[in-house]
Design a protein around this motif. Structure first.
Motif, PDB file in Angstrom:
ATOM      1  N   GLY A 110       1.621 -38.632  18.729  1.00 51.59           N
ATOM      2  CA  GLY A 110       1.478 -38.532  20.172  1.00 51.59           C
ATOM      3  C   GLY A 110       0.777 -37.261  20.612  1.00 51.59           C
ATOM      4  O   GLY A 110       0.183 -37.219  21.696  1.00 51.59           O
ATOM      5  N   GLY A 111       0.831 -36.220  19.795  1.00 51.79           N
ATOM      6  CA  GLY A 111       0.100 -34.994  20.109  1.00 51.79           C
ATOM      7  C   GLY A 111      -1.400 -35.209  20.062  1.00 51.79           C
ATOM      8  O   GLY A 111      -2.148 -34.650  20.880  1.00 51.79           O
ATOM      9  N   LEU A 112      -1.858 -36.026  19.112  1.00 56.33           N
ATOM     10  CA  LEU A 112      -3.272 -36.362  19.052  1.00 56.33           C
ATOM     11  C   LEU A 112      -3.648 -37.277  20.210  1.00 56.33           C
ATOM     12  O   LEU A 112      -4.743 -37.166  20.774  1.00 56.33           O
ATOM     13  CB  LEU A 112      -3.597 -37.012  17.704  1.00 56.33           C
ATOM     14  N   GLU A 113      -2.747 -38.175  20.583  1.00 50.92           N
ATOM     15  CA  GLU A 113      -3.005 -39.038  21.744  1.00 50.92           C
ATOM     16  C   GLU A 113      -3.142 -38.196  23.011  1.00 50.92           C
ATOM     17  O   GLU A 113      -4.002 -38.465  23.863  1.00 50.92           O
ATOM     18  CB  GLU A 113      -1.879 -40.063  21.883  1.00 50.92           C
ATOM     19  N   ARG A 147      -8.032 -44.339  22.794  1.00 47.84           N
ATOM     20  CA  ARG A 147      -8.719 -43.043  22.865  1.00 47.84           C
ATOM     21  C   ARG A 147      -9.162 -42.537  21.495  1.00 47.84           C
ATOM     22  O   ARG A 147     -10.314 -42.187  21.297  1.00 47.84           O
ATOM     23  CB  ARG A 147      -7.813 -42.022  23.562  1.00 47.84           C
ATOM     24  N   VAL A 148      -8.254 -42.489  20.531  1.00 46.24           N
ATOM     25  CA  VAL A 148      -8.630 -41.999  19.202  1.00 46.24           C
ATOM     26  C   VAL A 148      -9.557 -42.995  18.523  1.00 46.24           C
ATOM     27  O   VAL A 148     -10.544 -42.613  17.885  1.00 46.24           O
ATOM     28  CB  VAL A 148      -7.379 -41.720  18.345  1.00 46.24           C
ATOM     29  N   GLY A 149      -9.252 -44.307  18.674  1.00 45.01           N
ATOM     30  CA  GLY A 149     -10.102 -45.325  18.067  1.00 45.01           C
ATOM     31  C   GLY A 149     -11.532 -45.263  18.557  1.00 45.01           C
ATOM     32  O   GLY A 149     -12.477 -45.521  17.798  1.00 45.01           O
ATOM     33  N   ARG A 150     -11.733 -44.904  19.822  1.00 41.23           N
ATOM     34  CA  ARG A 150     -13.089 -44.813  20.350  1.00 41.23           C
ATOM     35  C   ARG A 150     -13.783 -43.518  19.945  1.00 41.23           C
ATOM     36  O   ARG A 150     -15.006 -43.433  19.978  1.00 41.23           O
ATOM     37  CB  ARG A 150     -13.055 -44.962  21.869  1.00 41.23           C
ATOM     38  N   GLY A 172     -11.930 -32.503  11.444  1.00 40.27           N
ATOM     39  CA  GLY A 172     -11.688 -33.034  12.772  1.00 40.27           C
ATOM     40  C   GLY A 172     -12.890 -32.864  13.677  1.00 40.27           C
ATOM     41  O   GLY A 172     -13.219 -33.761  14.465  1.00 40.27           O
ATOM     42  N   MET A 173     -13.577 -31.727  13.575  1.00 44.42           N
ATOM     43  CA  MET A 173     -14.772 -31.522  14.394  1.00 44.42           C
ATOM     44  C   MET A 173     -15.886 -32.464  13.950  1.00 44.42           C
ATOM     45  O   MET A 173     -16.615 -33.017  14.784  1.00 44.42           O
ATOM     46  CB  MET A 173     -15.247 -30.071  14.327  1.00 44.42           C
ATOM     47  N   ASP A 174     -16.022 -32.680  12.654  1.00 49.89           N
ATOM     48  CA  ASP A 174     -17.033 -33.625  12.156  1.00 49.89           C
ATOM     49  C   ASP A 174     -16.829 -35.004  12.766  1.00 49.89           C
ATOM     50  O   ASP A 174     -17.802 -35.710  13.060  1.00 49.89           O
ATOM     51  CB  ASP A 174     -16.958 -33.728  10.631  1.00 49.89           C
ATOM     52  N   LEU A 175     -15.571 -35.397  12.946  1.00 49.63           N
ATOM     53  CA  LEU A 175     -15.250 -36.734  13.438  1.00 49.63           C
ATOM     54  C   LEU A 175     -15.178 -36.811  14.960  1.00 49.63           C
ATOM     55  O   LEU A 175     -15.083 -37.905  15.513  1.00 49.63           O
ATOM     56  CB  LEU A 175     -13.906 -37.195  12.856  1.00 49.63           C
ATOM     57  N   GLY A 176     -15.188 -35.667  15.634  1.00 46.57           N
ATOM     58  CA  GLY A 176     -15.114 -35.658  17.083  1.00 46.57           C
ATOM     59  C   GLY A 176     -13.720 -35.459  17.644  1.00 46.57           C
ATOM     60  O   GLY A 176     -13.531 -35.522  18.858  1.00 46.57           O
ATOM     61  N   LEU A 177     -12.729 -35.233  16.771  1.00 44.19           N
ATOM     62  CA  LEU A 177     -11.364 -35.015  17.268  1.00 44.19           C
ATOM     63  C   LEU A 177     -11.247 -33.683  18.003  1.00 44.19           C
ATOM     64  O   LEU A 177     -10.369 -33.504  18.845  1.00 44.19           O
ATOM     65  CB  LEU A 177     -10.362 -35.078  16.109  1.00 44.19           C
TER      66      LEU A 177
END
Length: 259
Positions: A110-113, A147-150, A172-177
């Protein structure tokens, strides 16, 4: 509203919202989610931008599993709880106030959400991202599939959960997180600089940026182009535009340079 899990501070035009459940690694219980939603639904009128951070070494460890186990929610109760999370995080993403996430330590579940609802995310090198719901015999419910899936794509999200992957800040930065990685302990300072700079933008422009782009991305090409022209027509004809154009024409505006 009397906030018990949030600390609210004003720093000029920037409102700083701090998750303050240090003993729970800022895990999200029902009351905290409600506080988040109500705050971002009606932020201080003087706030032009916001920074969202967590107290202590971690941003947010996700769902408060202690509360989850204690309440023993029925399927319908848990579904309604998830919908409150969706509502609360929508207030961040679509509320019209630019929100900069200052990340460190755990940004999981949920923190990532929650972080994914922020418009810009600055992580320090201690940050790590994970969706451990599969390991807890549960499923994402706070909007990760959207949100994360997109952000990373549905296939990678499936892999992230099945393979129990934990991504460090650089990956995470490479993936856009996250959008930027800074030295440990400096994510808040960097997020504040971004928020302070964004606070100088015309409010109508900021509002369009944080409310229109994600919605337009959900539309078909023709609908999206029409919506873009409509939003541009409203923003470009607002009174704030004249001052910005005058500064540019008189060469008083800041030069565009890499940052």
């Amino acid at each position: 509203m009397d906030y018990k899990s949030l600390q609210i501070d004003m720093d000029g035009p920037v409102v700083v919202v701090t998750l303050s459940r240090l003993g729970r690694r800022n895990a999200l219980d029902e009351a905290t989610v409600e506080e988040i939603g109500h705050f971002f639904q009606n932020p201080p009128k003087e706030a032009r931008t916001a920074v969202l951070r967590g107290e202590g070494p971690h941003f947010c460890a996700g769902l408060d599993l202690e509360e989850h186990a204690r309440l023993q929610r029925t399927p319908v109760q848990f579904m309604r709880m998830c919908q409150r999370w969706h509502w609360a995080f929508d207030q961040i993403q679509f509320g019209g106030l630019p929100v900069i996430g200052a990340l460190q330590g755990a940004v999981v579940g949920g923190g990532l959400e929650l972080a994914a609802a922020c418009h810009t995310r600055v992580a320090d090198v201690s940050t790590f991202f994970a969706l451990p719901e599969g390991q807890r015999a549960i499923f994402t419910g706070g909007g990760a599939t959207v949100r994360v899936g997109r952000i990373i794509g549905p296939s990678r999200m499936v892999d992230m959960m099945l393979a129990a992957r934990t991504y460090d800040a650089a990956r995470g930065m490479d993936l856009g997180l996250c959008h930027e990685v800074v030295p440990e302990g400096q994510s808040f300072q960097r997020a504040m600089r971004i928020a302070q700079a964004a606070a100088k933008h015309a409010p109508m422009s900021n509002y369009a940026i944080v409310t229109a782009i994600s919605r337009i991305n959900d539309m078909s090409t023709t609908d999206g182009l029409f919506a873009e022209s409509l939003v541009a027509g409203i923003v470009q004809s607002s009174p704030e535009v004249a001052e910005g154009l005058e500064m540019f024409l008189q060469k008083r505006s800041k030069r565009i340079e890499p940052t």
